[in-house]
Design an enzyme around this catalytic site. Sequence first.
Site, PDB file in Angstrom:
ATOM      1  NE  ARG A 292      -0.934 -12.522  42.047  1.00 28.52           N
ATOM      2  CZ  ARG A 292      -1.627 -12.764  40.920  1.00 28.52           C
ATOM      3  NH1 ARG A 292      -2.899 -13.046  40.934  1.00 28.52           N
ATOM      4  NH2 ARG A 292      -1.013 -12.744  39.761  1.00 28.52           N
TER       5      ARG A 292
ATOM      6  NE  ARG B 210     -12.324  -8.216  39.021  1.00 28.57           N
ATOM      7  CZ  ARG B 210     -12.531  -8.691  37.793  1.00 28.57           C
ATOM      8  NH1 ARG B 210     -13.764  -8.908  37.371  1.00 28.57           N
ATOM      9  NH2 ARG B 210     -11.537  -8.932  36.982  1.00 28.57           N
TER      10      ARG B 210
ATOM     11  CE  LYS C 223     -10.566  -2.428  53.552  1.00 26.93           C
ATOM     12  NZ  LYS C 223      -9.441  -3.167  54.049  1.00 26.93           N
TER      13      LYS C 223
ATOM     14  CG  ASP D  48      -5.316 -13.405  37.606  1.00 30.61           C
ATOM     15  OD1 ASP D  48      -4.134 -13.414  37.982  1.00 30.61           O
ATOM     16  OD2 ASP D  48      -5.798 -12.502  36.891  1.00 30.61           O
ATOM     17  CG  MET D  49      -9.293 -17.752  43.250  1.00 28.39           C
ATOM     18  SD  MET D  49      -9.345 -19.410  42.499  1.00 28.39           S
ATOM     19  CE  MET D  49      -8.101 -20.267  43.460  1.00 28.39           C
TER      20      MET D  49
ATOM     21  CB  THR E 118      -2.110  -6.281  50.456  1.00 33.03           C
ATOM     22  OG1 THR E 118      -2.967  -5.306  51.052  1.00 33.03           O
ATOM     23  CG2 THR E 118      -0.814  -6.352  51.246  1.00 33.03           C
ATOM     24  CG  HIS E 119      -2.683  -1.843  46.652  1.00 30.70           C
ATOM     25  ND1 HIS E 119      -3.732  -2.637  46.285  1.00 30.70           N
ATOM     26  CD2 HIS E 119      -1.851  -1.797  45.587  1.00 30.70           C
ATOM     27  CE1 HIS E 119      -3.564  -3.045  45.039  1.00 30.70           C
ATOM     28  NE2 HIS E 119      -2.432  -2.559  44.597  1.00 30.70           N
TER      29      HIS E 119
HETATM   30  C1  LIG Z   1      -0.883  -8.203  42.250  1.00 29.06           C
HETATM   31  C2  LIG Z   1      -2.336  -8.387  42.549  1.00 29.06           C
HETATM   32  C3  LIG Z   1      -3.017  -9.442  41.970  1.00 29.06           C
HETATM   33  C4  LIG Z   1      -4.376  -9.653  42.261  1.00 29.06           C
HETATM   34  N1  LIG Z   1      -5.016 -10.755  41.774  1.00 29.06           N
HETATM   35  C5  LIG Z   1      -6.270 -11.028  42.182  1.00 29.06           C
HETATM   36  C6  LIG Z   1      -6.910 -12.242  41.809  1.00 29.06           C
HETATM   37  O1  LIG Z   1      -6.361 -13.068  41.053  1.00 29.06           O
HETATM   38  N2  LIG Z   1      -8.163 -12.486  42.301  1.00 29.06           N
HETATM   39  C7  LIG Z   1      -8.797 -11.601  43.132  1.00 29.06           C
HETATM   40  O2  LIG Z   1      -9.914 -11.899  43.585  1.00 29.06           O
HETATM   41  N3  LIG Z   1      -8.227 -10.433  43.469  1.00 29.06           N
HETATM   42  C8  LIG Z   1      -6.989 -10.122  43.025  1.00 29.06           C
HETATM   43  N4  LIG Z   1      -6.403  -8.935  43.407  1.00 29.06           N
HETATM   44  C9  LIG Z   1      -7.225  -7.877  44.064  1.00 29.06           C
HETATM   45  C10 LIG Z   1      -7.348  -8.079  45.571  1.00 29.06           C
HETATM   46  O3  LIG Z   1      -8.180  -9.174  45.846  1.00 29.06           O
HETATM   47  C11 LIG Z   1      -7.940  -6.829  46.259  1.00 29.06           C
HETATM   48  O4  LIG Z   1      -9.226  -6.600  45.755  1.00 29.06           O
HETATM   49  C12 LIG Z   1      -7.127  -5.560  46.082  1.00 29.06           C
HETATM   50  O5  LIG Z   1      -5.752  -5.805  46.159  1.00 29.06           O
HETATM   51  C13 LIG Z   1      -7.530  -4.494  47.145  1.00 29.06           C
HETATM   52  O6  LIG Z   1      -7.226  -4.928  48.416  1.00 29.06           O
HETATM   53  P1  LIG Z   1      -5.921  -4.421  49.240  1.00 29.06           P
HETATM   54  O7  LIG Z   1      -5.342  -5.603  49.882  1.00 29.06           O
HETATM   55  O8  LIG Z   1      -5.025  -3.692  48.349  1.00 29.06           O
HETATM   56  O9  LIG Z   1      -6.382  -3.506  50.418  1.00 29.06           O
HETATM   57  P2  LIG Z   1      -7.534  -2.535  50.765  1.00 29.06           P
HETATM   58  O10 LIG Z   1      -7.708  -2.727  52.217  1.00 29.06           O
HETATM   59  O11 LIG Z   1      -8.706  -2.694  49.873  1.00 29.06           O
HETATM   60  O12 LIG Z   1      -6.889  -1.124  50.504  1.00 29.06           O
HETATM   61  C14 LIG Z   1      -5.829  -0.620  51.272  1.00 29.06           C
HETATM   62  C15 LIG Z   1      -5.430   0.712  50.720  1.00 29.06           C
HETATM   63  O13 LIG Z   1      -4.841   0.516  49.430  1.00 29.06           O
HETATM   64  C16 LIG Z   1      -5.267   1.520  48.532  1.00 29.06           C
HETATM   65  N5  LIG Z   1      -6.079   0.885  47.475  1.00 29.06           N
HETATM   66  C17 LIG Z   1      -6.536  -0.390  47.428  1.00 29.06           C
HETATM   67  N6  LIG Z   1      -7.204  -0.635  46.292  1.00 29.06           N
HETATM   68  C18 LIG Z   1      -7.196   0.542  45.625  1.00 29.06           C
HETATM   69  C19 LIG Z   1      -7.725   0.952  44.387  1.00 29.06           C
HETATM   70  N7  LIG Z   1      -8.394   0.134  43.600  1.00 29.06           N
HETATM   71  N8  LIG Z   1      -7.510   2.236  44.006  1.00 29.06           N
HETATM   72  C20 LIG Z   1      -6.814   3.100  44.763  1.00 29.06           C
HETATM   73  N9  LIG Z   1      -6.289   2.763  45.951  1.00 29.06           N
HETATM   74  C21 LIG Z   1      -6.468   1.507  46.373  1.00 29.06           C
HETATM   75  C22 LIG Z   1      -6.060   2.511  49.343  1.00 29.06           C
HETATM   76  O14 LIG Z   1      -5.179   3.482  49.837  1.00 29.06           O
HETATM   77  C23 LIG Z   1      -6.593   1.665  50.470  1.00 29.06           C
HETATM   78  O15 LIG Z   1      -6.889   2.428  51.606  1.00 29.06           O
HETATM   79  C24 LIG Z   1      -5.052  -8.719  43.119  1.00 29.06           C
HETATM   80  C25 LIG Z   1      -4.351  -7.672  43.701  1.00 29.06           C
HETATM   81  C26 LIG Z   1      -3.016  -7.496  43.428  1.00 29.06           C
HETATM   82  C27 LIG Z   1      -2.296  -6.368  44.092  1.00 29.06           C
END
Ligand SMILES: Cc1cc2nc3c(=O)[nH]c(=O)nc-3n(C[C@H](O)[C@H](O)[C@H](O)COP(=O)(O)OP(=O)(O)OC[C@H]3O[C@@H](n4cnc5c(N)ncnc54)[C@H](O)[C@@H]3O)c2cc1C
Length: 309
Positions: free
Chosen positions: A181, A290, A198, A131-132, A228-229
């Site tokens: 990743r 977070r 953002k 992880d970062m 990403t979601h």
């Molecule tokens: C497999 C994985 C590993 C990760 N590892 C790290 C890491 O090592 N270091 C690090 O800094 N970050 C990590 N992250 C977190 C990442 O940095 C983001 O903070 C997180 O994925 C939210 O951003 P997003 O790209 O999903 O999109 P966003 O633009 O934030 O969200 C897009 C849409 O996704 C849905 N969504 C997103 N987050 C949520 C939530 N928490 N609850 C409900 N719905 C949500 C919503 O519908 C939202 O509108 C990881 C994420 C994933 C998926």
Amino acid sequence: MALMRSLLLAGSQSRWLREQATRRRFVQRAVSRFMPGETVDDALAAARTLQDTGIRTVFTYLGENIADPSEADAVTRHYLDVLDRIRMMNLRAEISVKPTQLGLDLGSELCYANLSKIIEHAGSQSVVWIDMEASGYVDATLDLYRRSRAARPNVGLCVQAYLYRTQRDLESLLPLDPAIRLVKGAYKEPASIALPQKRDVDESFFELAQQLLAARLRGVNVRVALATHDTALIRRLTEAATSMGLPKDAYEFQMLYGIQRAEQLRLAKEGWQSVVLVAYGSFWFPWYMRRLAERPANIFFVLRNLFAT
Ligand SMILES: Cc1cc2nc3c(=O)[nH]c(=O)nc-3n(C[C@H](O)[C@H](O)[C@H](O)COP(=O)(O)OP(=O)(O)OC[C@H]3O[C@@H](n4cnc5c(N)ncnc54)[C@H](O)[C@@H]3O)c2cc1C
């Protein structure tokens, strides 16, 4: 929204809040939306169910910033055991570790020694993801990755699209045939080192993903995990990859357990590699904060559980 994110991320560091929240049942109920349970058995059972739907798993045992070498040793032994159980259960699963949970605050040699044991135990077929964490750890984490990758092939690294430096970091990592990743980034960082808006982070993610996909197309042996979601971004990325001529199995999507389940299933059903990160353990507070900061609307779920019987 930005203020709420800052407050939640600041709260994630509070020991007092952590102690209060972990005792409250309504918070625990809200957390269960993102965690199948606190034990490794809960996580393994969730992975089995996901596997039946064509989704692979990455496990992460929650914890960070440990302050005692014996704790780092216990975490290392825990992961060795999890790797054995993955093998015994024939799961298509990997693990993801936090450097500060393996002792990075206590010294990079200690952390490297623990990480090496885990990578060696995983065997060449199973990538151990690193992880970062917050920006103060990026250089040390890159060093850990480079050392580990020089010793063994089965190690992957998370990089964050919100950092200005990531494009250059990726250039220097690509010659190592890495597993990468890509995420947007989950910590509170100053505008001097990370994109504050953002929409700019979303765009940076798209550009960095294209950088990785283009490398794949040139024949670089890079494993590309797009974590990403963001469904609009996922659509843009699949369209870009298809127009570059990349097949669906040239890259993968990773998401968190409990978020965008329909999208996770859709991707798996339509032939992309779909991977879900399952977190477990009792030290869930900073990690959960977070998740709230990513989508402050999630606070609604906490409140709803307060009034649920
Ligand atoms: C497999 C994985 C590993 C990760 N590892 C790290 C890491 O090592 N270091 C690090 O800094 N970050 C990590 N992250 C977190 C990442 O940095 C983001 O903070 C997180 O994925 C939210 O951003 P997003 O790209 O999903 O999109 P966003 O633009 O934030 O969200 C897009 C849409 O996704 C849905 N969504 C997103 N987050 C949520 C939530 N928490 N609850 C409900 N719905 C949500 C919503 O519908 C939202 O509108 C990881 C994420 C994933 C998926």
